[in-house]
Design a protein around this motif. Sequence first.
Motif, PDB file in Angstrom:
ATOM      1  N   GLY A 104       0.811  -1.212   0.000  1.00  0.00           N
ATOM      2  CA  GLY A 104       0.000   0.000   0.000  1.00  0.00           C
ATOM      3  C   GLY A 104       0.842   1.259   0.000  1.00  0.00           C
ATOM      4  N   ALA A 105       1.918   1.263   0.792  1.00  0.00           N
ATOM      5  CA  ALA A 105       2.793   2.434   0.846  1.00  0.00           C
ATOM      6  C   ALA A 105       3.465   2.693  -0.499  1.00  0.00           C
ATOM      7  CB  ALA A 105       3.847   2.241   1.937  1.00  0.00           C
ATOM      8  N   ILE A 106       3.925   1.633  -1.157  1.00  0.00           N
ATOM      9  CA  ILE A 106       4.566   1.781  -2.469  1.00  0.00           C
ATOM     10  C   ILE A 106       3.567   2.297  -3.495  1.00  0.00           C
ATOM     11  CG2 ILE A 106       5.680   0.549  -4.368  1.00  0.00           C
ATOM     12  CD1 ILE A 106       6.832  -1.377  -2.294  1.00  0.00           C
ATOM     13  N   ALA A 107       2.351   1.734  -3.470  1.00  0.00           N
ATOM     14  CA  ALA A 107       1.326   2.160  -4.426  1.00  0.00           C
ATOM     15  C   ALA A 107       1.002   3.643  -4.258  1.00  0.00           C
ATOM     16  CB  ALA A 107       0.073   1.315  -4.257  1.00  0.00           C
ATOM     17  N   LEU A 108       0.857   4.102  -3.026  1.00  0.00           N
ATOM     18  CA  LEU A 108       0.570   5.512  -2.768  1.00  0.00           C
ATOM     19  C   LEU A 108       1.731   6.400  -3.198  1.00  0.00           C
ATOM     20  CD1 LEU A 108      -1.083   5.241   0.770  1.00  0.00           C
ATOM     21  CD2 LEU A 108      -2.240   5.647  -1.414  1.00  0.00           C
ATOM     22  N   ALA A 109       2.959   5.917  -2.961  1.00  0.00           N
ATOM     23  CA  ALA A 109       4.138   6.691  -3.354  1.00  0.00           C
ATOM     24  C   ALA A 109       4.237   6.813  -4.869  1.00  0.00           C
ATOM     25  CB  ALA A 109       5.396   6.037  -2.792  1.00  0.00           C
ATOM     26  N   LEU A 110       3.966   5.737  -5.573  1.00  0.00           N
ATOM     27  CA  LEU A 110       4.012   5.774  -7.036  1.00  0.00           C
ATOM     28  C   LEU A 110       2.939   6.708  -7.596  1.00  0.00           C
ATOM     29  CD1 LEU A 110       4.551   1.980  -7.877  1.00  0.00           C
ATOM     30  CD2 LEU A 110       6.211   3.837  -8.136  1.00  0.00           C
ATOM     31  N   SER A 111       1.765   6.644  -6.997  1.00  0.00           N
ATOM     32  CA  SER A 111       0.685   7.530  -7.432  1.00  0.00           C
ATOM     33  C   SER A 111       1.051   8.996  -7.201  1.00  0.00           C
ATOM     34  CB  SER A 111      -0.602   7.184  -6.698  1.00  0.00           C
ATOM     35  OG  SER A 111      -1.665   8.012  -7.102  1.00  0.00           O
ATOM     36  N   ALA A 113       4.073  10.264  -7.012  1.00  0.00           N
ATOM     37  CA  ALA A 113       5.178  10.650  -7.884  1.00  0.00           C
ATOM     38  C   ALA A 113       4.726  10.868  -9.320  1.00  0.00           C
ATOM     39  CB  ALA A 113       6.277   9.581  -7.844  1.00  0.00           C
ATOM     40  N   SER A 114       3.771  10.077  -9.773  1.00  0.00           N
ATOM     41  CA  SER A 114       3.377  10.150 -11.178  1.00  0.00           C
ATOM     42  C   SER A 114       2.160  11.036 -11.433  1.00  0.00           C
ATOM     43  CB  SER A 114       3.090   8.735 -11.711  1.00  0.00           C
ATOM     44  OG  SER A 114       2.037   8.127 -10.979  1.00  0.00           O
ATOM     45  N   MET A 115       1.300  11.226 -10.412  1.00  0.00           N
ATOM     46  CA  MET A 115       0.051  11.949 -10.634  1.00  0.00           C
ATOM     47  C   MET A 115      -0.178  13.108  -9.671  1.00  0.00           C
ATOM     48  SD  MET A 115      -2.365   8.643 -11.365  1.00  0.00           S
ATOM     49  CE  MET A 115      -1.770   7.369 -12.494  1.00  0.00           C
ATOM     50  N   GLY A 116       0.742  13.287  -8.743  1.00  0.00           N
ATOM     51  CA  GLY A 116       0.641  14.423  -7.843  1.00  0.00           C
ATOM     52  C   GLY A 116      -0.289  14.235  -6.668  1.00  0.00           C
ATOM     53  N   THR A 117      -0.910  13.069  -6.572  1.00  0.00           N
ATOM     54  CA  THR A 117      -1.775  12.760  -5.437  1.00  0.00           C
ATOM     55  C   THR A 117      -1.695  11.270  -5.161  1.00  0.00           C
ATOM     56  OG1 THR A 117      -4.056  12.726  -4.606  1.00  0.00           O
ATOM     57  CG2 THR A 117      -3.749  12.515  -6.987  1.00  0.00           C
ATOM     58  N   PRO A 118      -1.711  10.868  -3.898  1.00  0.00           N
ATOM     59  CA  PRO A 118      -1.613   9.433  -3.604  1.00  0.00           C
ATOM     60  C   PRO A 118      -2.917   8.675  -3.787  1.00  0.00           C
ATOM     61  CG  PRO A 118      -1.723  10.686  -1.565  1.00  0.00           C
ATOM     62  CD  PRO A 118      -1.648  11.701  -2.681  1.00  0.00           C
ATOM     63  N   PHE A 119      -4.029   9.397  -3.796  1.00  0.00           N
ATOM     64  CA  PHE A 119      -5.324   8.730  -3.786  1.00  0.00           C
ATOM     65  C   PHE A 119      -5.935   8.726  -5.183  1.00  0.00           C
ATOM     66  CE2 PHE A 119      -4.665  10.716   0.402  1.00  0.00           C
ATOM     67  CZ  PHE A 119      -4.496   9.547   1.144  1.00  0.00           C
ATOM     68  N   THR A 120      -5.592   7.693  -5.950  1.00  0.00           N
ATOM     69  CA  THR A 120      -6.099   7.544  -7.312  1.00  0.00           C
ATOM     70  C   THR A 120      -6.548   6.103  -7.527  1.00  0.00           C
ATOM     71  OG1 THR A 120      -3.925   6.937  -8.199  1.00  0.00           O
ATOM     72  CG2 THR A 120      -4.482   9.293  -8.148  1.00  0.00           C
ATOM     73  N   LEU A 121      -7.305   5.896  -8.602  1.00  0.00           N
ATOM     74  CA  LEU A 121      -7.694   4.531  -8.953  1.00  0.00           C
ATOM     75  C   LEU A 121      -6.477   3.694  -9.318  1.00  0.00           C
ATOM     76  CD1 LEU A 121     -10.933   5.156 -11.063  1.00  0.00           C
ATOM     77  CD2 LEU A 121     -10.769   4.200  -8.758  1.00  0.00           C
ATOM     78  N   HIS A 122      -5.483   4.335  -9.944  1.00  0.00           N
ATOM     79  CA  HIS A 122      -4.257   3.623 -10.282  1.00  0.00           C
ATOM     80  C   HIS A 122      -3.572   3.103  -9.023  1.00  0.00           C
ATOM     81  CE1 HIS A 122      -3.955   4.041 -14.584  1.00  0.00           C
ATOM     82  NE2 HIS A 122      -4.253   5.327 -14.511  1.00  0.00           N
ATOM     83  N   ALA A 123      -3.597   3.886  -7.946  1.00  0.00           N
ATOM     84  CA  ALA A 123      -2.971   3.466  -6.690  1.00  0.00           C
ATOM     85  C   ALA A 123      -3.630   2.186  -6.173  1.00  0.00           C
ATOM     86  CB  ALA A 123      -3.070   4.567  -5.650  1.00  0.00           C
ATOM     87  N   ALA A 124      -4.953   2.099  -6.281  1.00  0.00           N
ATOM     88  CA  ALA A 124      -5.663   0.898  -5.833  1.00  0.00           C
ATOM     89  C   ALA A 124      -5.277  -0.310  -6.679  1.00  0.00           C
ATOM     90  CB  ALA A 124      -7.172   1.129  -5.900  1.00  0.00           C
ATOM     91  N   GLU A 125      -5.186  -0.098  -7.991  1.00  0.00           N
ATOM     92  CA  GLU A 125      -4.786  -1.181  -8.885  1.00  0.00           C
ATOM     93  C   GLU A 125      -3.345  -1.613  -8.615  1.00  0.00           C
ATOM     94  OE1 GLU A 125      -5.429   0.337 -12.780  1.00  0.00           O
ATOM     95  OE2 GLU A 125      -7.619   0.235 -12.651  1.00  0.00           O
ATOM     96  N   TRP A 126      -2.464  -0.623  -8.459  1.00  0.00           N
ATOM     97  CA  TRP A 126      -1.063  -0.933  -8.183  1.00  0.00           C
ATOM     98  C   TRP A 126      -0.919  -1.679  -6.866  1.00  0.00           C
ATOM     99  CZ3 TRP A 126       0.648   4.690  -9.641  1.00  0.00           C
ATOM    100  CH2 TRP A 126       0.705   4.790 -11.034  1.00  0.00           C
ATOM    101  N   PHE A 127      -1.725  -1.314  -5.882  1.00  0.00           N
ATOM    102  CA  PHE A 127      -1.662  -1.972  -4.583  1.00  0.00           C
ATOM    103  C   PHE A 127      -1.904  -3.473  -4.731  1.00  0.00           C
ATOM    104  CE2 PHE A 127      -4.433  -3.620  -1.131  1.00  0.00           C
ATOM    105  CZ  PHE A 127      -3.450  -3.788  -0.169  1.00  0.00           C
ATOM    106  N   VAL A 128      -2.945  -3.845  -5.458  1.00  0.00           N
ATOM    107  CA  VAL A 128      -3.255  -5.261  -5.634  1.00  0.00           C
ATOM    108  C   VAL A 128      -2.154  -5.946  -6.435  1.00  0.00           C
ATOM    109  CG1 VAL A 128      -4.890  -6.938  -6.575  1.00  0.00           C
ATOM    110  CG2 VAL A 128      -5.726  -4.856  -5.466  1.00  0.00           C
ATOM    111  N   GLY A 129      -1.696  -5.305  -7.515  1.00  0.00           N
ATOM    112  CA  GLY A 129      -0.636  -5.882  -8.329  1.00  0.00           C
ATOM    113  C   GLY A 129       0.655  -6.071  -7.547  1.00  0.00           C
TER     114      GLY A 129
END
Length: 251
Positions: A104-111, A113-129
Motif C-alpha cells: 500500500g505504501a509503495i502504491a501511494l508513493a508511485l501515485s 510521484a506520477s500523478m501528484g496525489t496518492p489517492f487515485t484509482l491507479h494506486a488501488a490497482e497498483w496496490f493489488v498488483g
Amino acid sequence: MDAQLPRTALLVRMALPDHVCPWGLRARHLLKSHGYAFEERLLTSREEVEAFKAAHGVKTTPQVWIAGQRIGGHDDLRQWLGLKLNDPKALTYRPVIALFGMAGAIALALSMASMGTPFTLHAAEWFVGLAMCLLAFLKLKDIEGFATGFLGYDLLARAWLPYAYIYAWAEGLAGVLMLSGQLVWLSSAVALFIGSVGAVSVIKAVYIEKRSITCACVGGGSNVPLGFVSLLENVTMITMAFWMLARHGGL
C-alpha cells in the motif's frame, strides 16, 4: 523480578574476531533500556568461551548477573524483567500485515510521484498488483516449503501436484501484468482462476471442515493462520480481475 535489588549487573558475552553473539547485544540493550548500570566482560576467544562455560556449568552465552545473582541468558533475563518471550511457533498475522502495508505504501508513493496525489484509482490497482508480486516472491523464495503447505488445503493442488508450483508463478505473472496494464484479459483470467480455486479451498478447509492449519500465502513455514485473511486475499484477486476487465476493456 525483585524491585528491591540494586540496579547493577554483570554481563558476560561472546565477542570473537569472526563472530559477535547477537543475543549478547540483545541482553546489553535490555539492561540499558531498563536502567541498569552494568559491567561488561567480553569473551574474545573460543578457549575463553569454553573455559567460562565449564567454570559456571552453563551451555550458552551470554550470562547475566544482577546484584550478584545469576539470572541466566537472554531469554532468562527477559523473563526476569517481566517481558514476554517470543514464541517462534505462535500464530501471527504480522507477515501479512507487513506485506500489505508495504504494498500500500509503495502504491501511494508511485501515485504521488506520477500523478501528484496518492489517492487515485491507479494506486488501488497498483496496490493489488504489488501485493500479488510480493506474495509470489515469498512463495518462490522457498517453493518446496510453499508447495508442502499449499497441499494441506488447496483442492486443485491435492488433485494435481504440479499446480502447487504453477500457482506461485501464475500469481506473479498476473501481478506484473496488472502493474503494466498489458494483456488485461490474461492477467484477469489468471487472477480469477487462482482466486476462485483458492476461495473455495479456504471455505472448505476452514468454514466447512473447521480445520486449524496455517496458510502458505506468504511462503512455506509461515505461522499465518488459514482463515479470513486468506479468504480475503482470494476474494480481492477475483474482484480485481473483474475490475481490470471492466476498466481496461474485456467486459
